[in-house]
Design a protein around this motif. Structure first.
Motif, PDB file in Angstrom:
ATOM      1  N   ARG A  31      14.183 -45.239 -14.030  1.00  0.00           N
ATOM      2  CA  ARG A  31      15.233 -44.816 -13.084  1.00  0.00           C
ATOM      3  C   ARG A  31      16.035 -46.010 -12.606  1.00  0.00           C
ATOM      4  NH1 ARG A  31      11.338 -40.883 -10.907  1.00  0.00           N
ATOM      5  NH2 ARG A  31      10.670 -42.501  -9.494  1.00  0.00           N
ATOM      6  N   GLU A  32      15.351 -47.102 -12.316  1.00  0.00           N
ATOM      7  CA  GLU A  32      16.045 -48.305 -11.856  1.00  0.00           C
ATOM      8  C   GLU A  32      16.988 -48.820 -12.935  1.00  0.00           C
ATOM      9  OE1 GLU A  32      16.128 -49.861  -8.872  1.00  0.00           O
ATOM     10  OE2 GLU A  32      14.962 -48.174  -8.124  1.00  0.00           O
TER      11      GLU A  32
ATOM     12  N   GLU B 171      21.008 -49.145 -12.565  1.00  0.00           N
ATOM     13  CA  GLU B 171      21.721 -50.404 -12.749  1.00  0.00           C
ATOM     14  C   GLU B 171      22.831 -50.271 -13.791  1.00  0.00           C
ATOM     15  OE1 GLU B 171      18.778 -53.346 -13.675  1.00  0.00           O
ATOM     16  OE2 GLU B 171      17.850 -53.180 -11.691  1.00  0.00           O
TER      17      GLU B 171
ATOM     18  N   GLU C  79       9.599 -45.048 -12.632  1.00  0.00           N
ATOM     19  CA  GLU C  79      10.424 -45.741 -11.638  1.00  0.00           C
ATOM     20  C   GLU C  79      11.259 -46.827 -12.302  1.00  0.00           C
ATOM     21  OE1 GLU C  79      12.231 -46.712  -8.127  1.00  0.00           O
ATOM     22  OE2 GLU C  79      10.982 -44.980  -8.557  1.00  0.00           O
ATOM     23  N   ASP C  80      10.651 -47.591 -13.211  1.00  0.00           N
ATOM     24  CA  ASP C  80      11.392 -48.632 -13.920  1.00  0.00           C
ATOM     25  C   ASP C  80      12.546 -48.032 -14.703  1.00  0.00           C
ATOM     26  OD1 ASP C  80       9.655 -50.517 -12.932  1.00  0.00           O
ATOM     27  OD2 ASP C  80       8.478 -50.683 -14.770  1.00  0.00           O
TER      28      ASP C  80
END
Length: 77
Positions: free
Chosen positions: A61-62, A66, A58-59
């Protein structure tokens, strides 16, 4: 096959990848043997990080999202 930074001989002929939506041929991929599979699994296991939990994934993908948002003016949509 590319495993852990090295090209590995798949050892066998490849097999066709077929588009399930329309039955068309997409590509041919290597059909690796057990030793190639073991090397790939060992390399992935040694990597850790994202394999340990969904949080790392998830990190990532974030972070990608960004970055892409900062480049929206350069990306053709």
């Amino acid at each position: 096959m590319y495993i852990n930074g090295d090209w590995a001989d798949a050892g066998k002929a490849g097999f066709d990848v077929i588009n399930p939506a329309d039955g068309s041929f997409l590509d041919q991929v290597p059909d690796g043997d057990r030793e190639v599979a073991r090397r790939a699994i060992a390399a992935a296991s040694a990597f850790g990080g994202m394999n340990d939990s969904g949080l790392g994934r998830e990190d990532s993908r974030e972070g990608i999202m960004e970055y892409l948002e900062t480049k929206l003016g350069d990306i053709a949509i």
